[in-house]
Design an enzyme around this catalytic site. Structure first.
Site, short mmCIF file in Angstrom:
data_model
loop_
_atom_site.label_atom_id
_atom_site.label_comp_id
_atom_site.label_asym_id
_atom_site.label_seq_id
_atom_site.Cartn_x
_atom_site.Cartn_y
_atom_site.Cartn_z
CG ASP A 198 -1.61 5.71 2.75
OD1 ASP A 198 -1.88 5.49 1.55
OD2 ASP A 198 -2.45 6.18 3.54
CG ASP A 199 -0.09 8.92 0.36
OD1 ASP A 199 -0.05 8.89 -0.87
OD2 ASP A 199 -1.09 8.55 1.03
CG HIS B 285 -1.93 1.07 1.29
ND1 HIS B 285 -3.10 0.97 2.00
CD2 HIS B 285 -1.95 2.32 0.74
CE1 HIS B 285 -3.80 2.09 1.90
NE2 HIS B 285 -3.11 2.93 1.13
CG HIS C 33 -7.72 3.37 -0.18
ND1 HIS C 33 -7.06 2.79 -1.22
CD2 HIS C 33 -6.80 4.15 0.45
CE1 HIS C 33 -5.80 3.20 -1.24
NE2 HIS C 33 -5.61 4.04 -0.24
CD GLU D 65 -7.57 6.57 4.68
OE1 GLU D 65 -8.13 6.51 3.56
OE2 GLU D 65 -6.47 7.15 4.87
CG HIS E 230 -1.42 6.09 -2.64
ND1 HIS E 230 -2.59 5.88 -3.34
CD2 HIS E 230 -1.67 5.66 -1.37
CE1 HIS E 230 -3.50 5.36 -2.53
NE2 HIS E 230 -2.97 5.22 -1.32
N1 ADE Z 1 -4.68 8.63 -1.99
C1 ADE Z 1 -3.43 8.63 -1.52
N2 ADE Z 1 -3.41 8.22 -0.24
C2 ADE Z 1 -4.69 7.95 0.10
C3 ADE Z 1 -5.33 7.47 1.28
N3 ADE Z 1 -4.66 7.19 2.39
N4 ADE Z 1 -6.67 7.32 1.26
C4 ADE Z 1 -7.36 7.61 0.16
N5 ADE Z 1 -6.82 8.05 -0.96
C5 ADE Z 1 -5.49 8.22 -1.00
ZN ZN Z 2 -3.75 4.79 0.53
#
Ligand code: ADE
Ligand code: ZN
Length: 337
Positions: A277-278, A16, A196, A199, A18
């Site tokens: 994630d990011d 996971h 997703h 969350e 992006h």
């Molecule tokens: N796009 C990038 N990160 C995300 C996340 N945690 N939840 C939803 N969309 C995303």
């Molecule tokens: Zn994500």
């Protein structure tokens, strides 16, 4: 061996991540300069200072702005390789990365620019580090399903190099069921499906992801814990949850890492994994995420998280077995030391 060294040496997969979320401020400014793109922040420090989010949407607003610095195949190649360099240093042996083509096609870039650039970066990472990877095309759920269909159509020439489709962006108000038909079409094309859910959204969104989208993997899934029957179902079907601790903290999905549900997930029999994630926005790469939850877990549970990451991957069974054997050998070696 101390726990940080143990985590560092543990072979693991990332499921996971992006790729646009791995764009570090320094690279954002250097790409913007290279491409003559304006960024609405004075410098790297001002940009980092803006990374103060109280919900998912706060982050998404900045994340989509930042992606505007990416204009050429070379940019996407460089972005991907920079991520893979960090991942390889963290003991990642395999990574399944998300990309958001609609963020780029909406700015006038052809689908090819992001796709071919990323695929070139992935090939370079395998040659350089032996790190394998797969590409997952995410649909933006704040846009209509018709746009997702157009994206799937644009992706058609690349589908032999794309393992699956995902669903990301603003969760609340955009339930999985809105994407039932495009996920069915993707499934009919032989693509894996992830989404997703849970969350920020309620357990019902997780049920929809299972029942309407027929997902192979659940991204986040935190709020599943509010529903015992759902937990039992996820455990029974060995559904992999791609959990992102530092993301959960930065986006206020949890108040405090001490309250992070990863330990509960494992103890309830869920196939949880740890992911970044990011990473450029949330303060760390995969090992930072492992270290963030390490105080909640025993060493065996950290190893379980790494095993789960391979078991939950879309690799062929023989590759999974080979990587699990490497984890077993690592555990045996560190027990002896
Ligand atoms: N796009 C990038 N990160 C995300 C996340 N945690 N939840 C939803 N969309 C995303
Ligand atoms: Zn994500």
């Amino acid at each position: 061996m101390d726990i940080d060294s143990y985590i560092a040496g543990l072979p693991k997969a990332e499921l996971h991540m992006h790729i646009e979320g791995s764009l570090e401020p320094e690279m954002m400014f250097s790409l913007a300069r290279r491409n003559g793109v304006q960024i609405p922040f004075a410098n790297v420090e001002a940009l980092r200072a803006a990374y103060d989010f109280s919900r998912l949407q706060d982050f998404l607003d900045i994340y989509y702005q930042g992606a505007a610095a990416l204009r050429t195949e070379e940019d996407f190649h460089d972005l991907a390789l920079a991520y893979f360099d960090r991942a390889a240093a963290d003991g990642v042996v395999h990574s399944e990365i998300f990309f958001d083509p609609q963020t780029h096609t909406a700015r006038g870039l052809p689908f090819k620019v992001a796709a071919d650039g990323l695929l070139a970066g992935m090939a370079a990472a395998e040659a350089k580090h032996g790190l394998t990877s797969k590409l997952i095309l995410c649909f933006l759920r704040h846009l209509p399903e018709a746009d997702a269909f157009a994206t799937l159509e644009a992706a058609e020439p690349w589908l032999d190099r794309i393992v699956g489709v995902g669903l990301d962006s603003s969760e609340l108000g955009h339930p999985p069921e809105d994407f039932t038909r495009v996920f069915a079409a993707a499934g009919a094309l032989g693509l894996k499906r992830v989404a997703h859910a849970g969350e920020e959204g309620p357990p019902d969104y997780v049920y929809q992801a299972l029942d309407r989208l027929d997902i192979d993997r659940l991204d986040h899934g935190n709020r599943s814990l509010e529903d015992d029957a759902l937990v039992a179902r996820l455990a029974k079907q060995h559904m992999t949850l791609t959990v992102c601790p530092l993301s959960n903290l930065k986006l206020c999905v949890v108040r405090d890492l001490a309250e992070h549900p990863i330990a509960r997930m494992l103890r309830l029999g869920l196939r949880a994994t740890v992911n970044s994630d990011d990473p450029a926005y949330f303060g760390g790469y995969i090992n930072d995420n492992f270290r963030a939850v390490a105080p909640l877990l025993g060493r065996d549970e950290l190893t379980t998280l790494a095993r789960n990451s391979l078991l939950g991957s879309f690799l062929p069974a023989q590759d999974i077995a080979r990587h699990i054997a490497a984890i077993d050998a690592y555990v045996a070696g560190t027990d002896a030391s």
